[in-house]
Scaffold this motif. Sequence first.
Motif, PDB file in Angstrom:
ATOM      1  N   GLN A  23       0.817  -1.212   0.000  1.00 47.84           N
ATOM      2  CA  GLN A  23       0.000   0.000   0.000  1.00 47.84           C
ATOM      3  C   GLN A  23       0.853   1.265   0.000  1.00 47.84           C
ATOM      4  O   GLN A  23       0.379   2.338  -0.330  1.00 47.84           O
ATOM      5  CB  GLN A  23      -0.980   0.005   1.184  1.00 47.84           C
ATOM      6  CG  GLN A  23      -0.347   0.124   2.552  1.00 47.84           C
ATOM      7  CD  GLN A  23       0.117  -1.194   3.154  1.00 47.84           C
ATOM      8  OE1 GLN A  23       0.293  -2.193   2.457  1.00 47.84           O
ATOM      9  NE2 GLN A  23       0.331  -1.203   4.454  1.00 47.84           N
ATOM     10  N   ALA A  40       2.811   1.698  -7.996  1.00 44.40           N
ATOM     11  CA  ALA A  40       2.540   0.549  -8.865  1.00 44.40           C
ATOM     12  C   ALA A  40       3.441   0.567 -10.092  1.00 44.40           C
ATOM     13  O   ALA A  40       3.815  -0.481 -10.607  1.00 44.40           O
ATOM     14  CB  ALA A  40       1.084   0.537  -9.302  1.00 44.40           C
ATOM     15  N   THR A  73       5.777  -4.714  -9.299  1.00 43.60           N
ATOM     16  CA  THR A  73       4.352  -4.940  -9.069  1.00 43.60           C
ATOM     17  C   THR A  73       3.920  -6.261  -9.690  1.00 43.60           C
ATOM     18  O   THR A  73       3.148  -7.019  -9.085  1.00 43.60           O
ATOM     19  CB  THR A  73       3.516  -3.771  -9.611  1.00 43.60           C
ATOM     20  OG1 THR A  73       3.904  -2.574  -8.926  1.00 43.60           O
ATOM     21  CG2 THR A  73       2.026  -4.005  -9.430  1.00 43.60           C
ATOM     22  N   MET A  75       2.253  -9.329  -7.743  1.00 41.12           N
ATOM     23  CA  MET A  75       0.963  -9.914  -8.137  1.00 41.12           C
ATOM     24  C   MET A  75       1.101 -11.400  -8.463  1.00 41.12           C
ATOM     25  O   MET A  75       0.245 -12.204  -8.074  1.00 41.12           O
ATOM     26  CB  MET A  75       0.377  -9.134  -9.314  1.00 41.12           C
ATOM     27  CG  MET A  75      -0.006  -7.704  -8.937  1.00 41.12           C
ATOM     28  SD  MET A  75      -0.516  -6.711 -10.356  1.00 41.12           S
ATOM     29  CE  MET A  75      -2.190  -7.328 -10.580  1.00 41.12           C
ATOM     30  N   ALA A 121      -6.817  -7.895 -13.773  1.00 41.67           N
ATOM     31  CA  ALA A 121      -6.653  -7.084 -12.559  1.00 41.67           C
ATOM     32  C   ALA A 121      -6.551  -5.601 -12.917  1.00 41.67           C
ATOM     33  O   ALA A 121      -7.134  -4.755 -12.238  1.00 41.67           O
ATOM     34  CB  ALA A 121      -5.417  -7.532 -11.781  1.00 41.67           C
ATOM     35  N   LEU A 122      -5.818  -5.293 -13.981  1.00 38.76           N
ATOM     36  CA  LEU A 122      -5.718  -3.902 -14.425  1.00 38.76           C
ATOM     37  C   LEU A 122      -7.064  -3.361 -14.884  1.00 38.76           C
ATOM     38  O   LEU A 122      -7.421  -2.219 -14.589  1.00 38.76           O
ATOM     39  CB  LEU A 122      -4.680  -3.750 -15.536  1.00 38.76           C
ATOM     40  CG  LEU A 122      -3.223  -3.952 -15.144  1.00 38.76           C
ATOM     41  CD1 LEU A 122      -2.339  -3.950 -16.387  1.00 38.76           C
ATOM     42  CD2 LEU A 122      -2.768  -2.908 -14.140  1.00 38.76           C
ATOM     43  N   SER A 123      -7.827  -4.194 -15.579  1.00 38.26           N
ATOM     44  CA  SER A 123      -9.162  -3.789 -16.037  1.00 38.26           C
ATOM     45  C   SER A 123     -10.089  -3.520 -14.859  1.00 38.26           C
ATOM     46  O   SER A 123     -10.845  -2.551 -14.864  1.00 38.26           O
ATOM     47  CB  SER A 123      -9.782  -4.871 -16.934  1.00 38.26           C
ATOM     48  OG  SER A 123      -9.053  -4.991 -18.116  1.00 38.26           O
ATOM     49  N   ARG A 124     -10.025  -4.384 -13.846  1.00 34.70           N
ATOM     50  CA  ARG A 124     -10.843  -4.181 -12.640  1.00 34.70           C
ATOM     51  C   ARG A 124     -10.467  -2.895 -11.918  1.00 34.70           C
ATOM     52  O   ARG A 124     -11.319  -2.155 -11.455  1.00 34.70           O
ATOM     53  CB  ARG A 124     -10.731  -5.366 -11.686  1.00 34.70           C
ATOM     54  CG  ARG A 124     -11.534  -6.572 -12.085  1.00 34.70           C
ATOM     55  CD  ARG A 124     -11.610  -7.614 -10.981  1.00 34.70           C
ATOM     56  NE  ARG A 124     -10.314  -8.026 -10.463  1.00 34.70           N
ATOM     57  CZ  ARG A 124      -9.567  -8.995 -10.982  1.00 34.70           C
ATOM     58  NH1 ARG A 124      -9.969  -9.648 -12.035  1.00 34.70           N
ATOM     59  NH2 ARG A 124      -8.412  -9.301 -10.432  1.00 34.70           N
ATOM     60  N   SER A 125      -9.161  -2.600 -11.848  1.00 35.85           N
ATOM     61  CA  SER A 125      -8.723  -1.400 -11.140  1.00 35.85           C
ATOM     62  C   SER A 125      -9.119  -0.136 -11.895  1.00 35.85           C
ATOM     63  O   SER A 125      -9.375   0.891 -11.303  1.00 35.85           O
ATOM     64  CB  SER A 125      -7.218  -1.426 -10.879  1.00 35.85           C
ATOM     65  OG  SER A 125      -6.495  -1.256 -12.069  1.00 35.85           O
ATOM     66  N   ASP A 126      -9.172  -0.218 -13.239  1.00 39.08           N
ATOM     67  CA  ASP A 126      -9.609   0.926 -14.039  1.00 39.08           C
ATOM     68  C   ASP A 126     -11.081   1.219 -13.794  1.00 39.08           C
ATOM     69  O   ASP A 126     -11.501   2.374 -13.811  1.00 39.08           O
ATOM     70  CB  ASP A 126      -9.386   0.687 -15.529  1.00 39.08           C
ATOM     71  CG  ASP A 126      -7.937   0.823 -15.935  1.00 39.08           C
ATOM     72  OD1 ASP A 126      -7.142   1.376 -15.129  1.00 39.08           O
ATOM     73  OD2 ASP A 126      -7.587   0.367 -17.026  1.00 39.08           O
ATOM     74  N   GLU A 136     -12.690   0.811 -11.022  1.00 39.25           N
ATOM     75  CA  GLU A 136     -12.988   1.236  -9.640  1.00 39.25           C
ATOM     76  C   GLU A 136     -12.736   2.704  -9.426  1.00 39.25           C
ATOM     77  O   GLU A 136     -12.089   3.419 -10.021  1.00 39.25           O
ATOM     78  CB  GLU A 136     -12.139   0.422  -8.665  1.00 39.25           C
ATOM     79  CG  GLU A 136     -12.534  -1.025  -8.638  1.00 39.25           C
ATOM     80  CD  GLU A 136     -11.636  -1.873  -7.757  1.00 39.25           C
ATOM     81  OE1 GLU A 136     -10.667  -1.371  -7.186  1.00 39.25           O
ATOM     82  OE2 GLU A 136     -11.921  -3.081  -7.664  1.00 39.25           O
TER      83      GLU A 136
END
Length: 178
Positions: free
Chosen positions: A8, A12, A65, A69, A171-176, A178
Amino acid sequence: MLSPYGPQHAPAGDVGAALMIVDSRLKQIYSGKTGTDAEQEALIDQFIASLGSQGADDLLDGACTLIYMFMTWLRKAHEEHGKDVIEYVVPNLVAAMRMMPKSVRPEAIPTMAGLVIAAGTGLSPSLWRNQYGDWTEQEMTALEVTAFLLAEHINRVTEDRDFATRLITEALSRSDGE
């Protein structure tokens, strides 16, 4: 207690660019080509040279990163079977790197093993590494090899040559979103 080396607290970086390089290497290996593709090498070198110093730092953080991951996924997969990711992944990774003396200098192997262990225990590989000073020239290729070997390991475990790339892309798509 939270560690100052926790993910955290880490940038990234440019995960997309790091993934592009790893995926390019995977496709080269899976195509059955032996040796290096001079044209591909030139394109990757040109791309890296175009980044500038901040872009290169972002690429380093992005590679770390990816390692984080990949190790997180591997840790969860190993835990499902009552196994320790460090015990099963690190020795194989080190053995593979030792068989690549032209790409991975022996003095870079302990650092790469440390990065993987840091990631496997939930720490940021880039923050863990940064406590020891600037990256060395010998560590650049070793970092790429480490990310590549972890991705290839995941692909072998899942019996899917695109799984590691898809894992990160999703994972990148999900973070975009959010």
